[in-house]
Write an enzyme that holds these catalytic residues in place. Sequence first.
Site, mmCIF file in Angstrom:
data_model
loop_
_atom_site.group_PDB
_atom_site.id
_atom_site.type_symbol
_atom_site.label_atom_id
_atom_site.label_comp_id
_atom_site.label_asym_id
_atom_site.label_seq_id
_atom_site.Cartn_x
_atom_site.Cartn_y
_atom_site.Cartn_z
ATOM 1 N NE ARG A 84 -4.881 3.744 -3.772
ATOM 2 C CZ ARG A 84 -3.945 2.864 -4.067
ATOM 3 N NH1 ARG A 84 -3.141 3.051 -5.105
ATOM 4 N NH2 ARG A 84 -3.809 1.760 -3.356
ATOM 5 C CG HIS A 121 -0.710 0.652 0.245
ATOM 6 N ND1 HIS A 121 -1.159 1.405 -0.819
ATOM 7 C CD2 HIS A 121 0.498 0.185 -0.138
ATOM 8 C CE1 HIS A 121 -0.251 1.396 -1.800
ATOM 9 N NE2 HIS A 121 0.767 0.667 -1.405
ATOM 10 C CD GLU A 162 0.302 -3.070 -6.393
ATOM 11 O OE1 GLU A 162 1.310 -3.603 -5.911
ATOM 12 O OE2 GLU A 162 0.356 -2.239 -7.319
ATOM 13 C CG ASN A 286 -2.377 -0.107 -8.201
ATOM 14 O OD1 ASN A 286 -3.327 0.650 -8.298
ATOM 15 N ND2 ASN A 286 -1.876 -0.471 -7.047
ATOM 16 C CE1 TYR A 288 4.086 2.231 -10.583
ATOM 17 C CE2 TYR A 288 2.572 0.506 -9.891
ATOM 18 C CZ TYR A 288 3.130 1.757 -9.702
ATOM 19 O OH TYR A 288 2.732 2.535 -8.641
ATOM 20 C CD GLU A 358 -0.026 2.068 -6.474
ATOM 21 O OE1 GLU A 358 1.037 1.603 -6.943
ATOM 22 O OE2 GLU A 358 -0.469 1.768 -5.351
HETATM 23 C C1 FCB Z 1 3.139 -0.599 -6.116
HETATM 24 C C2 FCB Z 1 2.778 -0.313 -4.679
HETATM 25 C C3 FCB Z 1 3.188 1.061 -4.221
HETATM 26 C C4 FCB Z 1 4.544 1.443 -4.751
HETATM 27 C C5 FCB Z 1 4.606 1.248 -6.253
HETATM 28 C C6 FCB Z 1 5.916 1.657 -6.873
HETATM 29 O O1 FCB Z 1 3.236 -1.973 -6.312
HETATM 30 O O2 FCB Z 1 1.393 -0.424 -4.499
HETATM 31 O O3 FCB Z 1 3.150 1.083 -2.820
HETATM 32 O O4 FCB Z 1 5.514 0.726 -4.100
HETATM 33 O O5 FCB Z 1 4.366 -0.101 -6.550
#
Ligand code: FCB
Length: 443
Positions: A84, A121, A162, A286, A288, A358
């Site tokens: 990607r 992006h 995002e 995505n 985290y 992500e």
């Molecule tokens: C996400 C973004 C990516 C990168 C990661 C750590 O929010 O999409 O570009 O910065 O965080």
Amino acid sequence: MATDDAMPARPMPRFPDGFLWGVSTSAHQIEGAAGLRGPSVWDAFTAEPGRVKDGSTADVACDHYHRYREDVALLADLGVDAYRFSVSWPRVDSPGGLDFYDRLVDALCAAGVRPVPTLFHWDLPAGLDWLERDTAARFAEYVSVVAGRLGDRVGKWITLNEPAEHTLLGHALGVHAPGRKLLFDALPAAHHQLLAHGLAVRALRAAGAADVGIANSHGPTWPASNDPADREAAEFYDLLLNRMFADPVLTGRYPEGLGDLMPGSPGEVAADLEIIGEPLDWYGVNYYAPTRVGAPQGAEIEFGGVTLPAELPFSVREIEGRPLTDFGWPVVPEGLTELLTGFRDRYGDRLPPVVITENGCSYEGLDDRDRIAYLDGHVRALHRAMEAGVDVRGYFVWSLLDNFEWAEGYARRFGLVHVDFTTLERTPKASYGWFRDLVRHGR
Ligand code: FCB
């Protein structure tokens, strides 16, 4: 690389045949070659003193533009099914710009790695503005051009990355480009990006694309306590960061009350929602970390490198008792299981197959056992969501390379491959070897 002793001892559960293993990057964060494209809002933002913490720019970044063959070789050696990357709109607008993506896609296909481009992006061409409705139409025109050129070799497309973060960080809080601090007046930027997404889906369909998704950022929102004020604040945060971007895309509706805040008459917003809700083939997530949210505390809050103003109707709290990445983000793998099963419960049949577009973490060092532990935990958490019946078709690590981490500059390293930003030398980390083993095993 020290793969064997780095491999956690517990066997990894099996993933279904055809499950897509991949890694992600984005154009502005890796390409460099800034002189060979038009400026984006990120170039102007970076040039303002104090905006990027280490004072760096993305003018060279990983110099991927010139070193893409080496990076494709790293992908091939990693053995991933898919890569990607993002297409830079300001590069496509520049003479010869599309030729670069043509070469990249050819190199990927020759290496047996499936190209998965993201069409936006965050690097909006300078002079365009998501507060303007017309930007959505301009985006669709650009998407048609890209699809016309690459569509014979690209099957899987991502419209936007995002829009939630781009709205919040870029337009509401001003810590990302274009650096506006509009708080709730930033909502038109969200609506216009969502409209751009819907128009892009139509443009891609018109070009024959049959595998279209979006990459939205999501995470569970945990109330700070059972106190009604905390619960209410957490629900509101969930509405803004999760539902505002998922509901219209998946159901063609804004959550209760939000549609009235969007630009245009109720009839116009309803017409836009028809476009925004165009059916997708898959939905990209995505992930985290979760966020713990409570009632406002009447003071500014420093959180994850961002200052949240006192006037917001919520406050963000620490998640205690968890390891933290170098970025200060808590490591909560089970948040991914909770998020995905929660999505399935909330959206039911309206949720198409999910791809994790992500997931990753920032840590220093080549012997990055913390990254291996993070990824290992999250892949297992993903598998648990699949066992619970969520249809997940792929998993992409953020990121292949250490890169320009927006307002943090080069200080946050998310790569499976280390980049020396002086010599631009690439060195695979222990996590690269671990992921290579996982991909092999996963098949
Ligand atoms: C996400 C973004 C990516 C990168 C990661 C750590 O929010 O999409 O570009 O910065 O965080």
